[in-house]
Write an enzyme that holds these catalytic residues in place. Structure first.
Site, short mmCIF file in Angstrom:
data_model
loop_
_atom_site.label_atom_id
_atom_site.label_comp_id
_atom_site.label_asym_id
_atom_site.label_seq_id
_atom_site.Cartn_x
_atom_site.Cartn_y
_atom_site.Cartn_z
N HIS A 155 0.87 -1.17 0.00
CA HIS A 155 0.00 0.00 0.00
C HIS A 155 0.91 1.23 0.00
O HIS A 155 2.03 1.19 0.51
CB HIS A 155 -0.86 0.08 1.26
CG HIS A 155 -1.80 -1.07 1.47
ND1 HIS A 155 -1.39 -2.27 1.99
CD2 HIS A 155 -3.14 -1.17 1.26
CE1 HIS A 155 -2.43 -3.08 2.10
NE2 HIS A 155 -3.51 -2.45 1.65
N ASP A 174 2.10 2.02 3.40
CA ASP A 174 3.06 1.08 3.99
C ASP A 174 4.48 1.57 3.77
O ASP A 174 5.31 1.54 4.68
CB ASP A 174 2.96 -0.31 3.34
CG ASP A 174 1.60 -0.93 3.44
OD1 ASP A 174 0.93 -0.70 4.43
OD2 ASP A 174 1.23 -1.66 2.50
N GLU A 179 -10.61 -6.87 -4.62
CA GLU A 179 -10.50 -7.87 -3.56
C GLU A 179 -11.78 -7.90 -2.74
O GLU A 179 -12.09 -6.96 -2.02
CB GLU A 179 -9.31 -7.55 -2.65
CG GLU A 179 -9.10 -8.55 -1.55
CD GLU A 179 -7.83 -8.30 -0.77
OE1 GLU A 179 -7.80 -8.62 0.43
OE2 GLU A 179 -6.86 -7.78 -1.35
N GLU A 205 -8.92 -13.54 -1.31
CA GLU A 205 -8.24 -13.87 -0.05
C GLU A 205 -8.98 -14.99 0.67
O GLU A 205 -10.20 -14.96 0.81
CB GLU A 205 -8.17 -12.64 0.86
CG GLU A 205 -7.52 -12.96 2.19
CD GLU A 205 -7.26 -11.75 3.05
OE1 GLU A 205 -7.43 -11.86 4.28
OE2 GLU A 205 -6.90 -10.69 2.50
N HIS A 237 -11.02 -13.93 3.75
CA HIS A 237 -12.21 -13.17 3.36
C HIS A 237 -13.30 -14.11 2.86
O HIS A 237 -14.49 -13.87 3.09
CB HIS A 237 -11.86 -12.16 2.28
CG HIS A 237 -10.97 -11.06 2.75
ND1 HIS A 237 -10.57 -10.03 1.92
CD2 HIS A 237 -10.40 -10.81 3.95
CE1 HIS A 237 -9.79 -9.20 2.59
NE2 HIS A 237 -9.66 -9.66 3.83
N ASP A 277 -4.62 -13.69 -2.25
CA ASP A 277 -4.00 -13.36 -0.97
C ASP A 277 -4.02 -14.62 -0.12
O ASP A 277 -5.08 -15.07 0.33
CB ASP A 277 -4.75 -12.22 -0.27
CG ASP A 277 -4.21 -10.86 -0.68
OD1 ASP A 277 -3.38 -10.80 -1.60
OD2 ASP A 277 -4.63 -9.85 -0.10
N ASP A 289 -11.02 -11.57 10.86
CA ASP A 289 -9.96 -11.75 9.88
C ASP A 289 -8.61 -11.87 10.60
O ASP A 289 -7.95 -10.88 10.87
CB ASP A 289 -9.97 -10.54 8.94
CG ASP A 289 -9.15 -10.76 7.68
OD1 ASP A 289 -8.60 -11.86 7.52
OD2 ASP A 289 -9.08 -9.83 6.87
N ASP A 348 -5.82 -13.43 9.56
CA ASP A 348 -4.64 -13.32 8.67
C ASP A 348 -3.51 -14.24 9.12
O ASP A 348 -2.35 -13.81 9.26
CB ASP A 348 -4.14 -11.88 8.61
CG ASP A 348 -5.01 -10.99 7.73
OD1 ASP A 348 -5.65 -11.53 6.83
OD2 ASP A 348 -5.04 -9.78 7.97
N ASP A 377 -0.64 -12.44 2.48
CA ASP A 377 -1.31 -11.41 3.29
C ASP A 377 -1.55 -12.02 4.67
O ASP A 377 -2.68 -12.30 5.07
CB ASP A 377 -2.62 -10.99 2.62
CG ASP A 377 -3.28 -9.82 3.34
OD1 ASP A 377 -2.66 -9.27 4.26
OD2 ASP A 377 -4.41 -9.48 2.98
#
Length: 437
Positions: free
Chosen positions: A99, A102, A230, A266, A269, A294, A305, A307, A337
Site C-alpha cells: 500500500h 506502507d 479484492e 483472499e 475473506h 492473498d 480476519d 490473517d 497477506d
C-alpha cells in the site's frame, strides 16, 4: 546494509529435513504440469504485515522486534524498503506487494505526502536494479486515516471522494513506475453501518464512477497491469459492497466494468463470507475472473480476519486444483497477506512463517497435480452429469426444450432414479493423495 544476518539463503532440502530454515516441499525448479514450481506459485510478500506489522491488537501494544526499531519517519521507510529486498532474496520470493502508506508515511499535506512517496519509490527503484525481486501489485490505503471514517469512493463527503481519487492516481503512478504487474482495489471502508444514514444508490453509483476513472487513468498513463478487486464481506464496515466474488461480478456487470477487472481472492475473506476458499476460486475461475490470491487462513473458532499463515493442506490442495485448471495465475500470484502470531515476535519468525506457507502451497500443488493426473475427481463429475450428454439432457443443454416439452417428457418418465454423490469416497481419495505425494 544487512538486516537479517542470522539467516542465510533458504534452500530446498526435501521432506526428510528437520531444518526449520529449509524448504521441505518447495523446490522452485521442480517441474509440475509443464511449469516450474516458481512459475506456478509466484509467491509474494505483503509489505504491511511483514515490514510494518507491530503485533498490536485491541488489548495490547506491539510485540514485534525488528532490526529497524528505533528509526522513524523517512529514515525508517527507507530501511524497511531495503529490508524487503533482502528478505525476498533470502527466501527466493520473486515479488512483494504494498500500500502507498506502507512504504511511505503521510506528510502534513497531500503535496508533501506525494513528495515523500516519490522519495521512497526512488529508493525502491534503485534497489530493484540490482535485484530480481519485482512488484506483484500496488494499492492505496483508503481506510486508515480518520478522513475515511465514512468511506472513500463511497464517502458521503465529496472532498473525501476527491482526496481518495488523488491518492489512487498517485498510487497507480507509483505502481506503474516500479513495473507492478497488477493494481488492487480493496474497499476497506466502502460499505455502511446502518441504512438509517446511508444513500446506497448514490454510494454504489459513485463507486462505479470512481472505478471507471481508474480504468481511464490506467490507459492514460500506459499502465498495462491487471486491475483487481479484492472481495471482503465485513470488517471494518458491517456491510461491505464487495461482499464476495458473486457480488462483485454483479456490481461490475451492472455498471459495464466487467471487462476491466479480475478478482484478488483472499482465503480468510472467503470464509468470513460463509464460503470456502475453493468456492471463491472456483466461481472466479469458471467466470474468467481469477486474477490473484492473498494466501492466508482464518481460525474456524474465531469470527474475524485473523490473517494467519496458510498451513492447512486441504485448503492449499483445493486452491491449487483451481489454479492449475485456470492455467496458473498469469500476472497474479500467491501473496502472503498473513502475519506471524503476536507471540512469534522475533525477526526469524518471519522466515519460519513464510517457509511454512510456501511449503504448504508447494505440497498442495503436487497433490492437486496428482489428482488431475489420475482424473479421479474429473471422471466422477463427468459421469455424474452424464444424463446431460444424451436424450432429453442433451436437448436441455442445446436449448431445444421448453416447459411444455419437458412436461410431456416428465409425464412419460416419472419413475426417477438418482445415483449416490459418494462424497465420503471422494474425500478419501483426496486424503490418499495428500498422504501419498
Amino acid at each position: 546494509m544487512a538486516f537479517f544476518n542470522e539467516v542465510s539463503k533458504i534452500r530446498y532440502e526435501g521432506k526428510e529435513s528437520r531444518n526449520p530454515l529449509a524448504f521441505k516441499y518447495y523446490n522452485p525448479e521442480e517441474v509440475i504440469n509443464g511449469k516450474t514450481m516458481k512459475e506456478y506459485l509466484r509467491f509474494s510478500v505483503a509489505f504491511w504485515h511483514t515490514l510494518t506489522g507491530s503485533g498490536s491488537d485491541p488489548f495490547g501494544s506491539g510485540t514485534m522486534q525488528r532490526p529497524w526499531d528505533g528509526k522513524a519517519g523517512i529514515e525508517l521507510a527507507k530501511e524497511r524498503a531495503l529490508a524487503m529486498f533482502e528478505f525476498c532474496e533470502k527466501l527466493d520470493i520473486p515479488f512483494f506487494c504494498f500500500h502507498d502508506r506502507d512504504v511511505a508515511p503521510e506528510g502534513e499535506t497531500l503535496a508533501e505526502t506525494n513528495q515523500i512517496l516519490d522519495e521512497i519509490i526512488a529508493v525502491i527503484a534503485e534497489r530493484k536494479k540490482s535485484s530480481d525481486v519485482k512488484i506483484l501489485w500496488g494499492t492505496a490505503n483508503l481506510f486508515s486515516n480518520p478522513r475515511f471514517v465514512h468511506g472513500a469512493a463511497t464517502s458521503c463527503n465529496a472532498d473525501v471522494y476527491a482526496y481518495a481519487a488523488a491518492q489512487v492516481k498517485k498510487a497507480m503512478e507509483a505502481t506503474a513506475a516500479l513495473g507492478g504487474e497488477n493494481y488492487v482495489f480493496w474497499g476497506g471502508r466502502e460499505g455502511y453501518e446502518t441504512l438509517l444514514n446511508t444513500d446506497m444508490q448514490l454510494e454504489s453509483d459513485n463507486f462505479a464512477r470512481f472505478l471507471q476513472m481508474a480504468v481511464d487513468y490506467a490507459k492514460e498513463i500506459g499502465f498495462k497491469g491487471q486491475l483487481l478487486i479484492e472481495p471482503k464481506p465485513k470488517e471494518p464496515t458491517k456491510h461491505q459492497y464487495d461482499f464476495d466474488v458473486a457480488t462483485v461480478m454483479g456490481f461490475l456487470r451492472k455498471y459495464g466494468l466487467e471487462s476491466y477487472f479480475k478478482m484478488n481472492i483472499e482465503a480468510n475473506h472467503a470464509t468470513l463470507a460463509g464460503h470456502s476458499f475453493q468456492h471463491e476460486l472456483h466461481l472466479a475461475r469458471i467466470n474468467g475472473v481469477l486474477g490473484s490470491v492473498d494466501a492466508n487462513q482464518g481460525d474456524a473458532l474465531l469470527g474475524w480476519d485473523t490473517d494467519q499463515f496458510p498451513t492447512n493442506l486441504y485448503d492449499t490442495t483445493l486452491a491449487m486444483y483451481e489454479i492449475i485448471k485456470n492455467g496458473g495465475l498469469h500476472s497474479g500470484g500467491l501473496n502472503f497477506d498473513a502475519k506471524p502470531r503476536r507471540g512469534s515476535f522475533e525477526p526469524i519468525d518471519l522466515f519460519y512463517s513464510h517457509i511454512a506457507g510456501m511449503d504448504a502451497f508447494a505440497k498442495g500443488l503436487k497433490v492437486a497435480a496428482k489428482l488431475l493426473e489420475t482424473g479421479d475427481l474429473e471422471n466422477f463429475i463427468n459421469e455424474r452429469y452424464g444424463s446431460f450428454r444424451y436424450g432429453i439432457g442433451k436437448d436441455i443443454v442445446e436449448g431445444k426444450t421448453d416447459f411444455k416439452s419437458l412436461e410431456q417428457y416428465a409425464l412419460k418418465n416419472d419413475r426417477i432414479i438418482n445415483a449416490s454423490g459418494r462424497q465420503e469416497m471422494l474425500e478419501a481419495i483426496l486424503n490418499r493423495c495428500i498422504l501419498e505425494v
